[in-house]
Motif scaffolding. Structure first.
Motif, short mmCIF file in Angstrom:
data_model
loop_
_atom_site.label_atom_id
_atom_site.label_comp_id
_atom_site.label_asym_id
_atom_site.label_seq_id
_atom_site.Cartn_x
_atom_site.Cartn_y
_atom_site.Cartn_z
N ALA A 78 0.82 -1.21 0.00
CA ALA A 78 0.00 0.00 0.00
C ALA A 78 0.86 1.26 0.00
O ALA A 78 0.54 2.25 -0.68
CB ALA A 78 -0.94 0.00 1.21
N GLN A 79 1.97 1.24 0.72
CA GLN A 79 2.88 2.41 0.77
C GLN A 79 3.53 2.65 -0.60
O GLN A 79 3.74 3.79 -0.99
CB GLN A 79 3.95 2.21 1.83
CG GLN A 79 3.44 2.29 3.24
CD GLN A 79 4.49 1.89 4.28
OE1 GLN A 79 5.53 1.33 3.95
NE2 GLN A 79 4.20 2.20 5.53
N ASN A 80 3.84 1.59 -1.30
CA ASN A 80 4.50 1.70 -2.61
C ASN A 80 3.54 2.03 -3.74
O ASN A 80 3.96 2.36 -4.84
CB ASN A 80 5.28 0.43 -2.93
CG ASN A 80 6.47 0.24 -2.02
OD1 ASN A 80 7.03 1.21 -1.50
ND2 ASN A 80 6.87 -1.00 -1.80
N ASN A 81 2.23 1.88 -3.47
CA ASN A 81 1.20 2.16 -4.48
C ASN A 81 0.11 3.02 -3.86
O ASN A 81 -1.00 2.53 -3.62
CB ASN A 81 0.61 0.85 -5.01
CG ASN A 81 1.64 0.03 -5.74
OD1 ASN A 81 2.01 0.36 -6.84
ND2 ASN A 81 2.11 -1.04 -5.11
N PRO A 82 0.39 4.28 -3.59
CA PRO A 82 -0.62 5.13 -2.95
C PRO A 82 -1.81 5.37 -3.89
O PRO A 82 -1.70 5.21 -5.10
CB PRO A 82 0.13 6.43 -2.68
CG PRO A 82 1.30 6.42 -3.59
CD PRO A 82 1.63 4.99 -3.87
N LEU A 83 -2.92 5.76 -3.27
CA LEU A 83 -4.14 6.04 -4.06
C LEU A 83 -3.95 7.19 -5.02
O LEU A 83 -3.27 8.08 -4.91
CB LEU A 83 -5.31 6.36 -3.13
CG LEU A 83 -5.84 5.17 -2.35
CD1 LEU A 83 -6.87 5.62 -1.34
CD2 LEU A 83 -6.44 4.17 -3.30
#
Length: 83
Positions: A78-83
């Motif tokens: 999730a940190q490496n692919n933020p919204l």
């Protein structure tokens, strides 16, 4: 502190997860029957050849695809692919 999750397998699920709390139970089994001979209540009671559990205390399962993994894997995704 709450952390966002993203499934490392299906790469789309950010909302539906199962949190699995692991509670290890150390036992000694009868080799012939598999019945419990001794149940240890703490790591101090373990036999010299019984290694205490040192795995993750919490696992996460994606409720969309079913993959199970350590919480850190879902957080890092999730940190490496933020919204």
């Amino acid at each position: 502190m709450a952390n966002a999750y993203l499934c490392p397998n299906c790469k789309t699920n950010r909302t539906r997860f199962n949190i699995i709390d692991q509670v290890p139970q150390s036992v000694k089994l009868d080799p012939a029957t598999g019945s419990v001979v001794n149940q240890y209540n703490s790591n101090e009671e373990l036999d010299p050849f019984h290694i205490p559990y040192n795995g993750a205390s919490k696992l996460i399962q994606c409720a969309a695809c079913g993959v199970v993994g350590e919480e850190e894997t879902f957080i890092k995704r999730a940190q490496n692919n933020p919204l």
